[in-house]
Write a protein that holds these residues in place. Structure first.
Motif, short mmCIF file in Angstrom:
data_model
loop_
_atom_site.label_atom_id
_atom_site.label_comp_id
_atom_site.label_asym_id
_atom_site.label_seq_id
_atom_site.Cartn_x
_atom_site.Cartn_y
_atom_site.Cartn_z
N MET A 1 48.72 10.87 34.92
CA MET A 1 48.02 11.05 36.17
C MET A 1 46.54 10.74 35.96
O MET A 1 45.96 11.14 34.96
CB MET A 1 48.20 12.49 36.65
CG MET A 1 47.30 12.85 37.78
SD MET A 1 47.27 14.58 38.29
CE MET A 1 47.66 15.49 36.86
N ALA A 2 45.96 10.04 36.89
CA ALA A 2 44.54 9.68 36.81
C ALA A 2 43.72 10.71 37.60
O ALA A 2 43.39 10.51 38.76
CB ALA A 2 44.33 8.28 37.35
N ALA A 3 43.37 11.82 36.95
CA ALA A 3 42.68 12.92 37.61
C ALA A 3 41.32 12.49 38.17
O ALA A 3 40.95 12.84 39.29
CB ALA A 3 42.52 14.09 36.65
N ARG A 4 40.57 11.72 37.40
CA ARG A 4 39.23 11.29 37.85
C ARG A 4 39.34 10.36 39.07
O ARG A 4 38.52 10.43 39.98
CB ARG A 4 38.48 10.59 36.72
CG ARG A 4 37.92 11.55 35.73
CD ARG A 4 36.63 12.16 36.27
NE ARG A 4 36.43 13.47 35.68
CZ ARG A 4 35.78 14.46 36.25
NH1 ARG A 4 35.26 14.32 37.43
NH2 ARG A 4 35.64 15.61 35.66
N ALA A 5 40.33 9.48 39.07
CA ALA A 5 40.51 8.58 40.21
C ALA A 5 40.85 9.39 41.46
O ALA A 5 40.38 9.08 42.56
CB ALA A 5 41.62 7.57 39.92
N LEU A 6 41.64 10.43 41.31
CA LEU A 6 41.99 11.28 42.43
C LEU A 6 40.75 11.99 42.99
O LEU A 6 40.54 12.05 44.20
CB LEU A 6 43.06 12.29 42.00
CG LEU A 6 43.75 13.10 43.08
CD1 LEU A 6 44.26 12.23 44.22
CD2 LEU A 6 44.88 13.91 42.47
N ILE A 7 39.91 12.48 42.09
CA ILE A 7 38.67 13.13 42.53
C ILE A 7 37.80 12.15 43.30
O ILE A 7 37.24 12.47 44.35
CB ILE A 7 37.92 13.76 41.34
CG1 ILE A 7 38.64 15.05 40.94
CG2 ILE A 7 36.46 14.02 41.68
CD1 ILE A 7 38.05 15.76 39.76
N GLU A 8 37.67 10.93 42.82
CA GLU A 8 36.84 9.94 43.51
C GLU A 8 37.40 9.61 44.89
O GLU A 8 36.64 9.46 45.85
CB GLU A 8 36.71 8.67 42.66
CG GLU A 8 35.82 8.86 41.45
CD GLU A 8 34.43 9.39 41.81
OE1 GLU A 8 33.81 8.89 42.78
OE2 GLU A 8 33.98 10.32 41.13
N GLU A 9 38.72 9.51 45.00
CA GLU A 9 39.33 9.23 46.32
C GLU A 9 39.09 10.39 47.28
O GLU A 9 38.82 10.17 48.46
CB GLU A 9 40.83 8.97 46.18
CG GLU A 9 41.17 7.65 45.55
CD GLU A 9 40.69 6.45 46.35
OE1 GLU A 9 40.59 6.53 47.61
OE2 GLU A 9 40.39 5.42 45.74
N VAL A 10 39.17 11.62 46.79
CA VAL A 10 38.91 12.78 47.64
C VAL A 10 37.45 12.78 48.08
O VAL A 10 37.15 13.00 49.26
CB VAL A 10 39.25 14.10 46.92
CG1 VAL A 10 38.73 15.30 47.71
CG2 VAL A 10 40.75 14.22 46.70
N ARG A 11 36.54 12.53 47.17
CA ARG A 11 35.11 12.50 47.54
C ARG A 11 34.84 11.46 48.61
O ARG A 11 34.11 11.71 49.57
CB ARG A 11 34.24 12.22 46.31
CG ARG A 11 34.21 13.41 45.35
CD ARG A 11 33.28 13.18 44.22
NE ARG A 11 31.92 13.34 44.74
CZ ARG A 11 30.83 13.03 44.07
NH1 ARG A 11 30.92 12.53 42.87
NH2 ARG A 11 29.64 13.22 44.59
N THR A 12 35.44 10.29 48.46
CA THR A 12 35.28 9.22 49.45
C THR A 12 35.82 9.66 50.81
O THR A 12 35.17 9.47 51.84
CB THR A 12 35.99 7.94 48.98
OG1 THR A 12 35.39 7.52 47.75
CG2 THR A 12 35.90 6.83 50.00
#
Length: 131
Positions: A1-12
């Motif tokens: 799972m790409a946790a950092r990518a998920l955080i960036e998508e949520v922030r966006t």
């Protein structure tokens, strides 16, 4: 799972929707893998986001359904558990039918938190729970 990518998508998604957020991602055991809190997000959002992710991963269920669960007298005692978060914005991270973690968002209304979570999960190809 790409946790950092998920955080960036949520922030966006949160910025587009119009709120600042704290975002937590856990593994399938509820252990924190990644966390981010916008500078101007209230400090309580940090703990709430982590607990939403933990609750979602623990029960493989979105946190917003817990309001209905806690109405059942046989389940209601779980509402006293310090980490169970019965507020929208927490989702299990489902990949190929398996729960691989939890996502928790706090900072907007429960509808905004849910919308940002659903958008981020869908953008990265994770399955959205049907409950």
């Amino acid at each position: 799972m790409a946790a950092r990518a998920l955080i960036e998508e949520v922030r966006t998604a949160a910025i587009r929707i119009g709120f600042t957020a704290a975002v937590a991602v856990t593994d399938q055991g509820g252990h924190l893998k990644a966390f981010d809190r916008a500078d101007d997000a209230p400090f309580l959002t940090a703990e709430v986001a982590v607990d939403k992710a933990w609750t979602a991963a623990s029960f493989h269920t979105p946190t917003h359904v817990w309001n209905d669960y806690l109405a059942n007298q046989r389940i209601a005692p779980l509402g006293g558990h310090p980490r169970v978060m019965a507020v929208g914005g927490g989702y299990p991270i489902i990949d190929n039918g398996q729960c691989v973690g939890g996502l928790g968002i706090s900072g907007g209304s429960y509808e905004q938190d849910m919308q940002a979570a659903e958008e981020a999960l869908a953008t990265l190809g994770f399955e959205l729970p049907t409950r």
